[in-house]
Design an enzyme around this catalytic site. Structure first.
Site, mmCIF file in Angstrom:
data_model
loop_
_atom_site.group_PDB
_atom_site.id
_atom_site.type_symbol
_atom_site.label_atom_id
_atom_site.label_comp_id
_atom_site.label_asym_id
_atom_site.label_seq_id
_atom_site.Cartn_x
_atom_site.Cartn_y
_atom_site.Cartn_z
ATOM 1 N N ASP A 37 -2.344 10.345 -1.753
ATOM 2 C CA ASP A 37 -1.149 9.488 -1.815
ATOM 3 C C ASP A 37 0.131 10.332 -1.829
ATOM 4 O O ASP A 37 0.134 11.466 -2.309
ATOM 5 C CB ASP A 37 -1.227 8.617 -3.086
ATOM 6 C CG ASP A 37 -0.325 7.388 -2.978
ATOM 7 O OD1 ASP A 37 0.202 7.112 -1.880
ATOM 8 O OD2 ASP A 37 -0.155 6.696 -4.002
ATOM 9 N N HIS A 54 2.263 11.546 7.061
ATOM 10 C CA HIS A 54 0.833 11.358 7.368
ATOM 11 C C HIS A 54 0.319 12.520 8.221
ATOM 12 O O HIS A 54 -0.781 13.014 8.019
ATOM 13 C CB HIS A 54 0.611 10.044 8.120
ATOM 14 C CG HIS A 54 0.992 8.827 7.326
ATOM 15 N ND1 HIS A 54 0.670 8.682 5.995
ATOM 16 C CD2 HIS A 54 1.657 7.693 7.674
ATOM 17 C CE1 HIS A 54 1.124 7.516 5.563
ATOM 18 N NE2 HIS A 54 1.741 6.903 6.549
ATOM 19 N N LEU A 148 -21.062 20.681 3.251
ATOM 20 C CA LEU A 148 -20.227 19.646 2.619
ATOM 21 C C LEU A 148 -20.212 18.349 3.438
ATOM 22 O O LEU A 148 -20.098 18.384 4.664
ATOM 23 C CB LEU A 148 -18.785 20.170 2.504
ATOM 24 C CG LEU A 148 -17.761 19.170 1.962
ATOM 25 C CD1 LEU A 148 -17.849 19.091 0.440
ATOM 26 C CD2 LEU A 148 -16.344 19.550 2.386
#
Ligand code: IPE
Ligand code: IPE
Ligand code: MG
Length: 263
Positions: A37, A54, A148
């Site tokens: 965020d 973004h 991962l």
């Protein structure tokens, strides 16, 4: 491989390396959930359009993937677009829907080299075909990797997920697969989008907001929460390591009295 990346990105490798080694000696969280965020505010502070935040946030995704891999974390789930984010201006939504392609187009070879497996949770219905295409391609290209798990929560909402799971369970009861009395946590969890993942041990939210915003409502029941004021585009490897260090200081009792803090 990791060394090359750190050099290219001008990160002081030696101190990061030392910290990673230290942290690895104590328990590292298996699954880290992150609410990315603050992109909009990051851009606003620079008098840039929100979407610039973004775009910058994609670099943080790369950094975070790298450091989580180095630490031996099994999975990270990144909240990329919520079921509520459709309320944003159309132009911003369109930009966000194009980001997976922008990110994965250049980044996929690196992910493959790093042995990262890309996955997605969220409601496929409603996502544009081009968005799904880019994500599905990355999932397909990395499905053999066993390092991962980089799990994107895209058009994800915790309440919607719980409703979907409830419907799936109800249908199975109606079909006679099992009885109402047989419904328990493990049976219910089989219907969740995260069914193959351990519950997150650690939740990190950047940007100073202290709420869940409909993220992983079931799965975060016993996660440790870390909220930081740092905005997502400014979130570095060191911040991630700070969070893991703080996690290791927590006394996780899971309702029991064992641990450091009981009286
Ligand atoms: C997070 O940054 C990214 C998404 C929700 C897609 P925001 O866009 O929410 O940034 P702020 O909260 O407005 O600063
Ligand atoms: C949560 O952030 C969703 C994502 C990070 C994708 P928001 O910025 O949308 O959440 P609110 O509106 O502050 O709760
Ligand atoms: Mg926000």
């Amino acid at each position: 491989m990791i060394d090359k990346w750190f050099r290219k990105n001008k990160v002081d490798r030696s101190s990061i390396d030392d910290r990673v080694n230290e942290l690895k000696k104590r328990g590292v969280p298996a699954h880290v959930a992150i609410i990315m965020d603050g992109n909009g505010r990051w851009a606003k502070r620079r008098a840039l359009p929100r979407v610039a935040g973004h775009r910058e946030g994609m670099n943080t995704i790369k950094r975070t993937t790298k450091i989580a891999s180095a630490l031996g974390v099994e999975a990270i789930t990144l909240y990329a677009f919520s079921t509520e984010n459709w309320k944003r201006p159309r132009k911003e939504v369109e930009f966000l829907m194009k980001l997976p392609k922008e990110l994965l187009h250049t980044y996929l070879p690196e992910l493959i080299e790093q042995n990262v497996r890309v996955e997605m949770i969220g409601h496929r219905e409603g996502l544009p075909a081009h968005t799904l295409e880019s994500i599905d391609y990355a999932i397909e290209q990395t499905k053999q990797n066993d390092g991962l798990i980089l799990n994107f929560a895209m058009n994800y909402g915790g309440r919607a997920e719980l409703l979907e799971a409830t419907k799936a369970v109800a249908k199975k009861v109606a079909a006679g697969d099992y009885s109402v009395d047989a419904i328990d946590e493990s049976l219910f969890e089989r219907e969740l989008m995260t069914t193959h993942l351990p519950d997150p041990d650690l939740l990190i939210r950047t940007s100073g907001e202290v709420r869940l915003s409909n993220f992983l409502l079931w799965q975060l029941a016993y996660a440790e929460f870390i909220f930081t004021d740092v905005l997502w585009p400014d979130f570095t490897e060191a911040h991630f390591l700070d969070a893991v260090e703080e996690f290791q200081r927590r006394d996780r009792r899971f309702g029991s009295v064992e641990g450091k803090a009981h009286i």
